[in-house]
Scaffold this active site. Structure first.
Site, mmCIF file in Angstrom:
data_model
loop_
_atom_site.group_PDB
_atom_site.id
_atom_site.type_symbol
_atom_site.label_atom_id
_atom_site.label_comp_id
_atom_site.label_asym_id
_atom_site.label_seq_id
_atom_site.Cartn_x
_atom_site.Cartn_y
_atom_site.Cartn_z
ATOM 1 N N HIS A 15 0.685 -1.068 0.061
ATOM 2 C CA HIS A 15 0.100 0.111 -0.179
ATOM 3 C C HIS A 15 1.043 1.245 -0.246
ATOM 4 C CE1 HIS A 15 -3.967 -1.767 0.998
ATOM 5 N NE2 HIS A 15 -4.037 -1.244 0.220
ATOM 6 N N CYS A 62 -6.718 0.323 -22.943
ATOM 7 C CA CYS A 62 -7.201 0.952 -21.074
ATOM 8 C C CYS A 62 -5.655 0.065 -19.960
ATOM 9 C CB CYS A 62 -8.014 0.483 -20.804
ATOM 10 S SG CYS A 62 -8.985 -1.197 -21.195
#
Ligand code: PEP
Ligand code: MG
Length: 840
Positions: free
Chosen positions: A453, A761
């Site tokens: 994270h 994408c």
């Protein structure tokens, strides 16, 4: 092989192991077997064997069926925590029992109320193979369940590993001692290694192939154990055990850190690049947090209250940060991560575990620490790197709560000098958020992973970051000049003055250029020969969507809806989803919003979904395959999207489609949902081109699809047969490989022929070397990370489409991605200045 019939040990309902509500059993980490949901409370022997000694909790029985082959009967899930309450052993360790003999009595009703589940796994550990009979049926005690096949002992002798014996010493860190779950994790961690490994303790020895043998050692939390390993992979076995067990008390905590050494001026340390970019600055080593632990209890009531208050303080603090993040680009990521922390902090299991320890005499601090560490140990043992990385989040929460309990300020971070390059063993999200981002130039961690994270938070703020740099980074003196290269993965210590000056100049020019690009980001991107290119944003959180608008996004080309499903205990319902999608639609105003339906499975596991364990998840039930297997999930999502009521703005994108039949099924579901809701118009329905099959069948898919979007991350993974999470293959997994480019070309041609929209994408769209090639292949719509939009729009404005077509024509005829990159670097579009590179 010898065959032994296994009989049902319980009256109840027979289930496959995969349906046990506990990952360790469900994923087969404890071994092969079946499970029974009991209706009566007497456990019987499924075959003859010797009863093995087990812990005091008496919630499970193990039988030694033959040398090296044990059967574990584990009554209920997480029942070790009941400490034996409600269980009555009917046999003694060492006793020989016949098939069908009663082993254990328990109160089914009380168990169902006290434990997460009464489902009882029966698993084989050690040697042998289990072949179950028919499943999903009612069974009675003594009814045949399947067969156990045991190898011939003579054949076994050949397998003994050779080589010197290696030793290791560890301490048991698990709160309930070495019970079924950690024992199974240890066995699973060593499975397949060419090594014979034994655990020695209390004068006994257990083979690490047998969960039951490990449990039979009766080890408690804090007990010291010795490990003996022999064979070609004995060292690896010890390393894996070190990741699960604690170092013994007398050794310092960081056992994995080799001895420190002197770092020479001019030396470059190598690391894993987690966030790209270059930084010039000074070393700021951050020491490990050493918050004092108050271990003395003032009584259970006072400690419970103290923990309750500390948890509330941290919760309030997290919620404040979610609301008041100060950088629009970083907000989405930060809010998502902190929201996950909020969920974790409220986890009832974690709280109950801490409270149970407090009731047993622990202080609030030691109760909380023990509970989080036990949960960490379980996560650390998992095979999935994303889930393993979540252990860092638990360590972070452990630290924050302990800080509050010790009366420390929760938000006070260290004072940083200008251009600080922070060096740490492992930075945790809350450590990162306490740093002054305006003074932070880079981060280098001794440990940590690129999916952590902190890496995501740093990426959202564009802070170049290195992970896994090794313990040498901690030996760099404070104030030492450093150059951190987040592309090459190097940290130059005390580099020559000339190199620093050149980088300083290049970084200032880059900052100037970026300011200009951001100022022009709201204007359309048109090539010098007048072709418009739409540059949209990939988003995964609402704040990110708002930030993307500010960065000039021409809409959203990919909303990864997984974010709605992650960090929860069950799937989001239709109403909640409809509210979320409506908020995204408003954030993008009138601009297109492309929502991809749930892409679970593969590298995106969602723990509570009933997906079976797969040997090869990337080739298994992922993307639309999951949606078709669990139509209730897909229907809820489609209905939620329809309920937003903006059919002209919303586009629905289906992940991992191979052929028109799958699309037709999804289309029929969408039509049926629209009919049920009384709507006469549904949003456009498109598919992601992520597999070679879908690229080659693009023309056929376009008969049914309204648009296509190329997922170059997966398309490259599947075309090149390289796992996208594989650390050693990462450098070769390149979407500019000519094979991938040809698949893109085929897809784009099909879309142009059908006069339907085609976009890309995947991460390739944000690669400056790839951009002219993609445009040249006919991809005129891109969706990229929001931070890249201003740069890409600026680059498009310098290109002429006809030049790009010439470049693409050459690129797809080359032999490798390296050749394509070399060509793209040499290529100078007629009207454009050379591509800028920052020296390092
Ligand atoms: C892709 O595969 O390129 C893609 C955009 O999807 P994801 O990265 O979410 O798998
Ligand atoms: Mg994908």
């Amino acid at each position: 092989m010898n065959r032994i019939a296994l009989l049902s040990p319980l009256d109840g309902w027979l289930l496959p192991l995969a349906e046990v509500p506990d990952a360790v059993f469900a994923q087969g980490l404890a071994g092969d077997g079946v499970a029974i949901d009991p209706v009566a409370g007497t456990l019987h022997a499924p075959c003859a064997g010797d009863v093995l000694p087990l812990g005091s909790a008496a919630h499970a029985v193990s039988l030694r069926v033959a040398e090296g082959c044990d059967l574990l009967l584990h009554v209920g899930i997480d029942t070790v925590a009941l400490g034996g309450a409600g269980f009555e052993a009917l046999v003694r360790p060492g006793q020989h029992v016949a098939a069908g003999e009663a082993l254990l009595r328990f109160d089914v009703q009380a168990l169902a109320e006290a434990a997460p589940s009464a489902v009882t796994p029966l698993v084989l550990s050690g040697i042998g193979r289990f072949e179950p009979g028919p499943l999903h049926r009612a069974v009675q005690v003594g009814e045949a369940l399947g067969e156990l096949w045991l190898p011939d002992p003579a054949a076994d002798a050949a397998d003994v590993a050779a080589g010197p014996v290696r030793h290791g010493r560890f301490r048991v860190p698990f709160e309930h001692g070495l019970h079924a779950r950690p024992a199974a994790q240890m066995v699973a961690a060593l499975r397949g290694l060419a090594a014979d490994v034994f655990l020695l303790a209390n004068g006994r020895r257990a083979d690490l192939r047998s969960t039951v043998a490990l449990m039979a050692l009766g080890l408690r939390c804090g007990d010291d154990v010795e490990v003996q390993a022999r064979g070609a992979q004995a060292g690896e076995a010890l390393r894996r055990l070190a990741a699960l067990l604690s170092p013994p008390a007398e050794t310092p905590r960081k056992t994995e850190a080799p001895a420190s050494r002197t770092i020479l001026p001019g030396e470059a340390l190598t690391a894993v690049a987690a966030v790209p970019g270059k930084a010039l600055g000074v070393a700021v080593p951050l020491l490990d947090d050493d918050t004092p632990l108050d271990a003395a209890s003032r009584g259970a009531d006072a400690e419970r209250a103290a923990l309750h208050e500390a948890l509330a303080t941290v919760l309030a603090h997290l919620r404040h940060h979610i609301k008041h993040a100060d950088d629009e680009r970083a907000d989405g990521e930060q809010a998502g991560i902190l929201a996950a922390h909020v969920e974790l902090l409220q986890d009832p299991h974690l709280r109950e575990q801490a409270q149970a320890r407090i009731d047993a005499g622990a202080s609030a601090a030691s109760g909380w620490r023990a509970a989080t560490r036990a949960a960490c140990a379980e996560l650390t043992a998992l095979a999935d790197p994303h889930l393993r990385a979540r252990a860092a989040d638990l360590r972070d929460l452990e630290r924050q709560v302990l800080r509050v309990l010790a009366g420390e300020a929760i938000d006070a971070g260290p004072r940083l000098p200008e251009r600080a390059i922070v060096l740490a063993d492992e930075l945790l999200p809350s450590d990162f958020l306490r740093l002054d981002a305006s003074r932070l130039a880079g981060i280098a961690m001794a440990r940590g992973g690129s999916t952590s994270h902190v890496a995501i938070l740093a990426a959202a703020r564009g802070i170049p970051t290195l992970v896994a740099a090794g313990p040498a980074v901690l030996d760099i003196a404070p104030g030492t000049p450093l150059i951190l290269d987040g592309e090459a993965g190097t940290l130059h210590v005390d580099p020559p003055e000339t190199q620093c000056r050149a980088l300083d100049r290049a970084l200032s020019e880059q900052a100037e250029r970026e300011r200009g690009e951001r100022a022009a980001a709201h204007l359309p991107a048109t090539t010098t020969d007048g072709i418009g290119v739409r540059v949209m944003a990939n988003v995964g959180a609402l704040r990110e969507a708002e930030g993307a608008r500010a960065l000039g996004a021409d809409g959203c080309g990919l909303l990864r809806s997984e974010f709605l499903y992650l960090d929860r205990r069950d799937a989001p319902d239709e109403a909640l989803q409809a509210r979320e999608y409506a908020a995204f639609a408003s954030a993008f105003g009138e601009l297109p919003l492309t929502v991809r339906t749930l892409d679970a499975g593969g590298d995106k596991p969602i723990p509570y979904l009933p997906l079976p364990r797969e040997d090869n998840p990337a080739l298994g039930l992922r993307g639309l395959r999951t949606g078709l297997r669990h139509p209730e999930l897909l229907v809820a999502q489609l209905r939620a999207l329809l309920r937003v009521g903006r059919p002209q703005q919303i586009r629905i994108l289906l992940p991992m489609v191979n052929e028109p039949g799958e699309l037709a099924k999804a289309r029929a579901m969408l039509d049926a949902c629209a009919y049920d809701l009384g709507l006469d118009r549904a949003p456009a329905l498109g598919v992601m081109i992520e597999t070679p099959a879908s690229a080659l069948l693009a023309a056929e898919l376009l008969r049914e699809a309204d648009f296509l979007s190329i997922g170059s991350n997966d398309l490259a993974q599947y075309a090149l047969a390289m796992d996208r999470g594989h650390p050693e293959l990462a450098a070769h997994l390149d979407g500019l490989h000519p094979a991938v480019l040809r698949l893109i070309a085929t897809t784009a041609q099909a879309a142009h022929a059908a006069q339907k929209k085609i976009s890309l994408c995947g991460g390739l769209g944000a690669d400056p070397l790839a951009l002219p090639i993609l445009l040249g292949l006919g991809v005129h719509e891109l969706s990229v990370v929001p931070g890249a939009i201003p740069r890409i729009k600026a680059q498009v404005r310098r290109l002429a489409m006809r030049d790009c077509a010439g470049l693409a024509h050459c690129a797809i005829r080359l032999n490798s991605a390296a050749e394509v990159r070399a060509l793209a670097r040499r290529w100078q579009p007629a009207a454009a200045p050379a591509m800028q590179e920052v020296p390092g």
